[in-house]
Design a protein around this motif. Sequence first.
Motif, PDB file in Angstrom:
ATOM      1  N   THR A  46       0.988  -1.113  -0.024  1.00  0.00           N
ATOM      2  CA  THR A  46       0.235   0.252  -0.169  1.00  0.00           C
ATOM      3  C   THR A  46       0.819   0.787   0.339  1.00  0.00           C
ATOM      4  O   THR A  46       0.366   2.191  -0.870  1.00  0.00           O
ATOM      5  CB  THR A  46      -1.317  -0.088   0.926  1.00  0.00           C
ATOM      6  N   ASP A  74      -6.756  -0.614   3.912  1.00  0.00           N
ATOM      7  CA  ASP A  74      -6.015  -0.003   2.335  1.00  0.00           C
ATOM      8  C   ASP A  74      -6.924   1.145   1.627  1.00  0.00           C
ATOM      9  O   ASP A  74      -6.456   2.014   0.674  1.00  0.00           O
ATOM     10  CB  ASP A  74      -5.386  -0.896   1.795  1.00  0.00           C
ATOM     11  N   GLU A 119      -3.737  -4.274  -5.650  1.00  0.00           N
ATOM     12  CA  GLU A 119      -3.307  -4.646  -4.571  1.00  0.00           C
ATOM     13  C   GLU A 119      -3.511  -6.049  -4.201  1.00  0.00           C
ATOM     14  O   GLU A 119      -5.710  -6.128  -3.454  1.00  0.00           O
ATOM     15  CB  GLU A 119      -3.030  -3.985  -3.552  1.00  0.00           C
TER      16      GLU A 119
END
Length: 216
Positions: A46, A74, A119
């Motif tokens: 992140t 996140d 991610e």
Amino acid sequence: MAIKVIEIGENLLKENDKIAEQNRKLLAEKKIKSFNVMGSPGSGKTTILLRTIEELKNKYSCGIIEGDIAGTFDSKKFERFNIPVTQINTGGACHLDAYMVKKGLNSLPLEEIDLLFIENVGNLVCPAEFKLGLGRNIVISSITEGEDKPAKYPLMFSISKICLLNKIDIAVHLDFNIATFKKYLLRVSPEIKLINLSARTGENLQEWIDQVDKQK
Ligand SMILES: Nc1nc2c(ncn2[C@@H]2O[C@H](COP(=O)(O)OP(=O)(O)OP(=O)(O)O)[C@@H](O)[C@H]2O)c(=O)[nH]1
Ligand SMILES: [Mg+2]
């Protein structure tokens, strides 16, 4: 009676690959550059993505898919950029699969995006097994994890095109040997590009940004 054996694992991966191919076609059709960012929990995925968006937000229209087992920790960190962010909560699975990403892609305004980062769930094992159909696989390893990670988790490092070795700012406090890490890395992935960087200080970050920029 004859015994029937159903190989769930193999079928599941074949089905996954088909959907990954659909994702790949969709991203190509929309001319979106895309990266599947993987690595252990806490390796700095992140933090690196935040810095990357900061650097590239004026050049590209960015989008993010965040994969986590639970929560929006996140995703919330990207709110300040005012870009489209989709959070996928796997509810327990330790990886994203192509179907989850397909749903994530459908939720994004793809016409407005030209650079997409996913991610993946923090894990060095399962995310490597599931193709998503993105342009490039990136693995982030941090020096706090030890230099043996490529040797212990070879699949993750062998499917990745770029390895970001993060947190080099704290190298003086650790025994981590970068040459040893590189030796193990090249053994499992001879073609991989290794970039040693610090998301905290920004050291060598530009080298990674250039890689993003030149990716088709
Ligand atoms: N010293 C130092 N700390 C860093 C660096 N990059 C990230 N961190 C710290 O490492 C911790 C984890 O970073 P994250 O970016 O949240 O890691 P992550 O890989 O996204 O973690 P998960 O999403 O939980 O898998 C945070 O406290 C960051 O501030 C770095 O380059 N140097
Ligand atoms: Mg994270």
